[in-house]
Design a protein around this motif. Structure first.
Motif, mmCIF file in Angstrom:
data_model
loop_
_atom_site.group_PDB
_atom_site.id
_atom_site.type_symbol
_atom_site.label_atom_id
_atom_site.label_comp_id
_atom_site.label_asym_id
_atom_site.label_seq_id
_atom_site.Cartn_x
_atom_site.Cartn_y
_atom_site.Cartn_z
ATOM 1 N N VAL A 27 0.853 -1.195 0.000
ATOM 2 C CA VAL A 27 0.000 0.000 0.000
ATOM 3 C C VAL A 27 0.886 1.240 0.000
ATOM 4 O O VAL A 27 1.872 1.323 0.727
ATOM 5 C CB VAL A 27 -0.927 0.000 1.237
ATOM 6 C CG1 VAL A 27 -1.729 1.289 1.306
ATOM 7 C CG2 VAL A 27 -1.845 -1.210 1.210
ATOM 8 N N HIS A 28 0.528 2.206 -0.844
ATOM 9 C CA HIS A 28 1.222 3.500 -0.877
ATOM 10 C C HIS A 28 0.166 4.590 -0.914
ATOM 11 O O HIS A 28 -0.693 4.604 -1.787
ATOM 12 C CB HIS A 28 2.121 3.580 -2.117
ATOM 13 C CG HIS A 28 2.962 4.812 -2.158
ATOM 14 N ND1 HIS A 28 2.571 5.945 -2.811
ATOM 15 C CD2 HIS A 28 4.176 5.090 -1.607
ATOM 16 C CE1 HIS A 28 3.498 6.867 -2.690
ATOM 17 N NE2 HIS A 28 4.487 6.377 -1.962
ATOM 18 N N ASN A 29 0.222 5.490 0.038
ATOM 19 C CA ASN A 29 -0.780 6.562 0.152
ATOM 20 C C ASN A 29 -2.206 6.017 0.185
ATOM 21 O O ASN A 29 -3.110 6.565 -0.438
ATOM 22 C CB ASN A 29 -0.630 7.584 -0.970
ATOM 23 C CG ASN A 29 0.643 8.382 -0.856
ATOM 24 O OD1 ASN A 29 1.199 8.536 0.232
ATOM 25 N ND2 ASN A 29 1.130 8.884 -1.975
ATOM 26 N N GLY A 30 -2.389 4.892 0.873
ATOM 27 C CA GLY A 30 -3.725 4.336 1.077
ATOM 28 C C GLY A 30 -4.254 3.430 -0.022
ATOM 29 O O GLY A 30 -5.371 2.932 0.096
ATOM 30 N N VAL A 31 -3.481 3.225 -1.097
ATOM 31 C CA VAL A 31 -3.969 2.374 -2.194
ATOM 32 C C VAL A 31 -2.869 1.442 -2.703
ATOM 33 O O VAL A 31 -1.683 1.697 -2.520
ATOM 34 C CB VAL A 31 -4.516 3.207 -3.381
ATOM 35 C CG1 VAL A 31 -5.716 4.034 -2.981
ATOM 36 C CG2 VAL A 31 -3.434 4.084 -3.981
ATOM 37 N N LYS A 32 -3.306 0.381 -3.354
ATOM 38 C CA LYS A 32 -2.406 -0.484 -4.109
ATOM 39 C C LYS A 32 -2.591 -0.084 -5.562
ATOM 40 O O LYS A 32 -3.681 0.311 -5.975
ATOM 41 C CB LYS A 32 -2.778 -1.951 -3.921
ATOM 42 C CG LYS A 32 -2.628 -2.416 -2.492
ATOM 43 C CD LYS A 32 -3.041 -3.866 -2.340
ATOM 44 C CE LYS A 32 -2.860 -4.327 -0.905
ATOM 45 N NZ LYS A 32 -3.141 -5.770 -0.759
ATOM 46 N N ARG A 33 -1.524 -0.183 -6.374
ATOM 47 C CA ARG A 33 -1.606 0.276 -7.759
ATOM 48 C C ARG A 33 -1.075 -0.764 -8.729
ATOM 49 O O ARG A 33 -0.156 -1.504 -8.423
ATOM 50 C CB ARG A 33 -0.782 1.539 -7.953
ATOM 51 C CG ARG A 33 -1.360 2.758 -7.327
ATOM 52 C CD ARG A 33 -0.473 3.980 -7.608
ATOM 53 N NE ARG A 33 -1.023 5.169 -7.003
ATOM 54 C CZ ARG A 33 -0.890 5.496 -5.734
ATOM 55 N NH1 ARG A 33 -0.225 4.723 -4.920
ATOM 56 N NH2 ARG A 33 -1.423 6.603 -5.265
ATOM 57 N N LEU A 34 -1.669 -0.747 -9.936
ATOM 58 C CA LEU A 34 -1.088 -1.462 -11.057
ATOM 59 C C LEU A 34 -1.405 -0.682 -12.320
ATOM 60 O O LEU A 34 -2.363 0.072 -12.382
ATOM 61 C CB LEU A 34 -1.566 -2.912 -11.140
ATOM 62 C CG LEU A 34 -3.037 -3.226 -11.193
ATOM 63 C CD1 LEU A 34 -3.430 -3.660 -12.586
ATOM 64 C CD2 LEU A 34 -3.312 -4.357 -10.227
ATOM 65 N N ASP A 35 -0.540 -0.827 -13.308
ATOM 66 C CA ASP A 35 -0.692 -0.108 -14.571
ATOM 67 C C ASP A 35 -1.484 -0.926 -15.574
ATOM 68 O O ASP A 35 -1.604 -2.141 -15.449
ATOM 69 C CB ASP A 35 0.681 0.192 -15.185
ATOM 70 C CG ASP A 35 1.416 1.299 -14.471
ATOM 71 O OD1 ASP A 35 0.775 2.088 -13.760
ATOM 72 O OD2 ASP A 35 2.646 1.374 -14.628
#
Length: 126
Positions: free
Chosen positions: A52-60
């Motif tokens: 988690v980064h800044n409250g979210v998980k990310r993918l492109d």
């Protein structure tokens, strides 16, 4: 390492180097049900492991325009999967989904990497 054939691939450069995590990209083939199911299955296994980064998980999303005018990411929280448009350093939520399947189906239909040979434009996966 995740194989690209599943619709999920790793990218050598991390989104946020401080996380020490490779970047994941969704890469779907329009009209390919096997690709859809493999991608969903892989993401169900991988998403829980994302940091988690800044409250979210990310993918492109690696899609057919190759980010010609903008780029796409998915931000994942406990309650939603948000499709994010990045355009000239601005980001906006383009669409929100309450489940992974709905998100991946939408990405396969509108933000696909390539169209499969046997693609049926009118096919609906609902």
């Amino acid at each position: 390492e995740i194989e690209a054939v599943t619709g999920v691939q790793t990218c050598a450069l991390p989104i946020f180097p401080e996380l020490n995590q490779v970047n994941l990209q969704m890469m779907l083939y329009k009209g390919d049900k096997d690709n859809l199911e493999q991608t969903i299955s892989t993401l169900e296994e991988v998403i829980p492991m994302l940091k988690v980064h800044n409250g979210v998980k990310r993918l492109d999303i690696f899609e057919h325009t190759c980010s010609e005018n903008s780029s796409w990411t998915v931000e994942i929280t406990d309650t939603s999967y948000d499709l994010i448009l990045h355009y000239y350093r601005r980001k906006s939520v383009n669409k929100s989904f309450d489940n992974l399947r709905a998100l991946v189906q939408y990405v396969q239909q509108y933000h696909y990497y390539e169209s499969s040979v046997d693609s049926n434009e009118d096919e609906d996966y609902d």
